[in-house]
Scaffold this motif. Sequence first.
Motif, short mmCIF file in Angstrom:
data_model
loop_
_atom_site.label_atom_id
_atom_site.label_comp_id
_atom_site.label_asym_id
_atom_site.label_seq_id
_atom_site.Cartn_x
_atom_site.Cartn_y
_atom_site.Cartn_z
N SER A 185 0.81 -1.21 0.00
CA SER A 185 0.00 0.00 0.00
C SER A 185 0.85 1.26 0.00
O SER A 185 0.38 2.34 -0.37
CB SER A 185 -0.95 0.01 1.21
N LEU A 186 2.11 1.12 0.41
CA LEU A 186 3.03 2.26 0.42
C LEU A 186 3.76 2.40 -0.92
O LEU A 186 4.62 3.27 -1.08
CB LEU A 186 4.05 2.10 1.55
N GLY A 187 3.42 1.51 -1.86
CA GLY A 187 4.02 1.60 -3.18
C GLY A 187 5.22 0.72 -3.40
O GLY A 187 5.92 0.84 -4.41
N TYR A 188 5.48 -0.19 -2.46
CA TYR A 188 6.62 -1.10 -2.58
C TYR A 188 6.14 -2.49 -3.01
O TYR A 188 4.96 -2.81 -2.93
CB TYR A 188 7.36 -1.21 -1.25
N ASP A 189 7.11 -3.32 -3.40
CA ASP A 189 6.81 -4.69 -3.81
C ASP A 189 7.65 -5.65 -2.97
O ASP A 189 8.78 -5.33 -2.59
CB ASP A 189 7.13 -4.87 -5.29
N ALA A 190 7.10 -6.83 -2.70
CA ALA A 190 7.80 -7.82 -1.86
C ALA A 190 9.15 -8.21 -2.46
O ALA A 190 10.05 -8.64 -1.73
CB ALA A 190 6.93 -9.05 -1.66
N SER A 191 9.32 -8.05 -3.78
CA SER A 191 10.60 -8.38 -4.41
C SER A 191 11.73 -7.48 -3.94
O SER A 191 12.91 -7.79 -4.13
CB SER A 191 10.47 -8.28 -5.93
N GLN A 192 11.37 -6.35 -3.31
CA GLN A 192 12.39 -5.43 -2.79
C GLN A 192 12.95 -5.90 -1.44
O GLN A 192 13.91 -5.33 -0.94
CB GLN A 192 11.82 -4.02 -2.67
N ILE A 193 12.29 -6.91 -0.85
CA ILE A 193 12.80 -7.50 0.40
C ILE A 193 13.87 -8.52 0.03
O ILE A 193 13.60 -9.54 -0.58
CB ILE A 193 11.65 -8.17 1.20
N LYS A 194 15.12 -8.22 0.36
CA LYS A 194 16.25 -8.99 -0.12
C LYS A 194 16.69 -10.11 0.82
O LYS A 194 17.47 -10.99 0.43
CB LYS A 194 17.44 -8.07 -0.39
N TYR A 242 12.77 -24.82 8.89
CA TYR A 242 12.46 -26.09 8.23
C TYR A 242 11.18 -25.98 7.40
O TYR A 242 11.14 -26.42 6.24
CB TYR A 242 12.30 -27.19 9.30
N LYS A 243 10.15 -25.37 7.98
CA LYS A 243 8.87 -25.28 7.26
C LYS A 243 8.92 -24.24 6.14
O LYS A 243 8.24 -24.37 5.13
CB LYS A 243 7.74 -24.95 8.23
N LEU A 244 9.73 -23.21 6.32
CA LEU A 244 9.82 -22.17 5.29
C LEU A 244 10.75 -22.55 4.14
O LEU A 244 10.48 -22.24 2.98
CB LEU A 244 10.29 -20.85 5.92
N THR A 245 11.87 -23.21 4.47
CA THR A 245 12.89 -23.46 3.45
C THR A 245 13.23 -24.93 3.21
O THR A 245 13.86 -25.25 2.21
CB THR A 245 14.21 -22.76 3.85
N GLY A 254 18.73 -21.01 3.59
CA GLY A 254 17.86 -21.54 2.55
C GLY A 254 16.97 -20.43 2.04
O GLY A 254 17.00 -19.31 2.56
N THR A 255 16.18 -20.72 1.01
CA THR A 255 15.25 -19.71 0.49
C THR A 255 13.82 -20.12 0.76
O THR A 255 13.49 -21.33 0.78
CB THR A 255 15.45 -19.50 -1.02
N ILE A 256 12.97 -19.15 0.98
CA ILE A 256 11.56 -19.41 1.29
C ILE A 256 10.88 -20.01 0.06
O ILE A 256 11.00 -19.48 -1.05
CB ILE A 256 10.88 -18.12 1.76
N PRO A 306 15.90 -15.26 0.58
CA PRO A 306 16.73 -16.07 1.48
C PRO A 306 16.48 -15.75 2.95
O PRO A 306 16.25 -14.59 3.31
CB PRO A 306 18.16 -15.70 1.10
N VAL A 307 16.49 -16.79 3.78
CA VAL A 307 16.53 -16.60 5.23
C VAL A 307 18.01 -16.60 5.60
O VAL A 307 18.70 -17.60 5.40
CB VAL A 307 15.77 -17.71 5.97
#
Length: 503
Positions: free
Chosen positions: A72-81, A178-181, A230-232, A241-242
């Motif tokens: 809603s602030l104009g960002y995208d989840a892909s910007q979370i590195k 474990y559950k995420l990655t 690992g990656t989500i 990545p976590v």
Amino acid sequence: MSKESDIFVGAIDQGTSSTRFLIFDVKGQIVASHQCEYQNFYAKAGWVEKCPTQILESVETAVVGACRRFNSLGYDASQIKSVGITNQRETTVAFDSETGEPLTNAIIWNDVRTKDLVHDLIEEAGSASRFASVNGLPITTYFSAVKMRWMLENVPEVKQAREKGTLRFGTIDTWLIYKLTGSYVTDVTNASRTMLMDIKTFKWSQECLDFFGVKESELPEIRSSSEVYGTIAEGRLAGVPVAGCLGDQQAAMVGQSCFEAGEAKNTYGTGCFMLFNTGDQPIFSKNGLLTTVGYQLGPNATPKYALEGSIAVAGSAIQWLRDKIGLIFSADEIGFLADTVEDNGGVYFVTAFSGLFAPYWRDDARGCIVGLTQYATRGHIARATLESVCYQTHAILDAMRKDSGTELRRLRVDGGLTNSTQAMQIQADILNIEVVRPEMRETTALGAALAAGLGVGIWKEEAELRQVAQSNVSAFWSRITDEKREEMLKGWEKAVQRSLDWA
């Protein structure tokens, strides 16, 4: 918008009574967050548990809520590195490696169902401190190994999974990663709270494994606090990545920039936890404190150690006044109510709902309110509740002074209770040192985010982390006389004696 400000780091903050997901910018400021509260299950007196699947669901809910706000602030989840995880420590999960499903409810850190087992183990070991030179910890109900042992002895599904070779144990960080990655790992800070890790070699101790009856194959790989685990796999953060993992108190230590030996922080949450950085060598306490791993910010980084003192009940005492007694209608009210009186009126509240932790280590203690007269009001009980946390903090700080030989001059504070200016002033009065409260108080989540960012190269070295989220602070100094302080502390010690030998 600059390229730098387009990069963000997420932090999963999985606590005892809620889960939050926070999104930080590279300056350490919170851009978006969402919290999901939940209730633990109390099957019997002293038992505290929670379904691991519901804990995972609370994480998913928090992530979705925060990402919606972020969008809603104009960002995208892909910007979370990168994403970091910080978690309630010691809480123990048993699951099946074939199904990936939990075998029983998670036993929460403050559960005391293992009290009789602990007494038997201490008798067998000859001393509660039998393995302290290896793992830094006494044998108590607090740590994960006795929870694992209890599950093995009392939960048929856990026994069956062991027979099949599919039993896997883990603390909450392990379960979530474990559950995420799909990776079965833990970090050095969480592993150091199990009673099963050798805190000098950072490997599972065969001596401790044999004593508690746990197999190394049933435990995760131990990794550093800052690296890609690992990656989500799916959801809003799929592909991210976590890369950071710290137990909640160690995360707060990083978030408070306690990177030098002699620096200390105190986190006031459901419980209360003080950590004192002792540098690259462990100090083994002679005064009832725990020796633990502070952090290891990278696979090749030098691990740092800490002395820790823990208070079982802090913010949860305020919840008790609100939810069980009805003395207050909201947690925020307690500070204002405490301010209606000049002092405690001789009332002391020992909040030992599940025993007393450091430096007392008395699991036979129970909560009690003493010193009541007809003069006492709601305000006196509210003030006594805040004071209880502050007196116990004083006892821990005194033990740290003795163990380290260092006179602490400043205490950095964070956590929900620090929102109460009244509580922090009481703390400064009782400690008689400077109490420093940062403007940005989400230091636990920040610590996880810093580790995650460091793990993927957003920040390059520890020195950079100290510069992140530097902001204004509030400082509190004592306003009472030495005579008044001594009188209050003597009253507290008398109250503690009244709380013992109840269980």
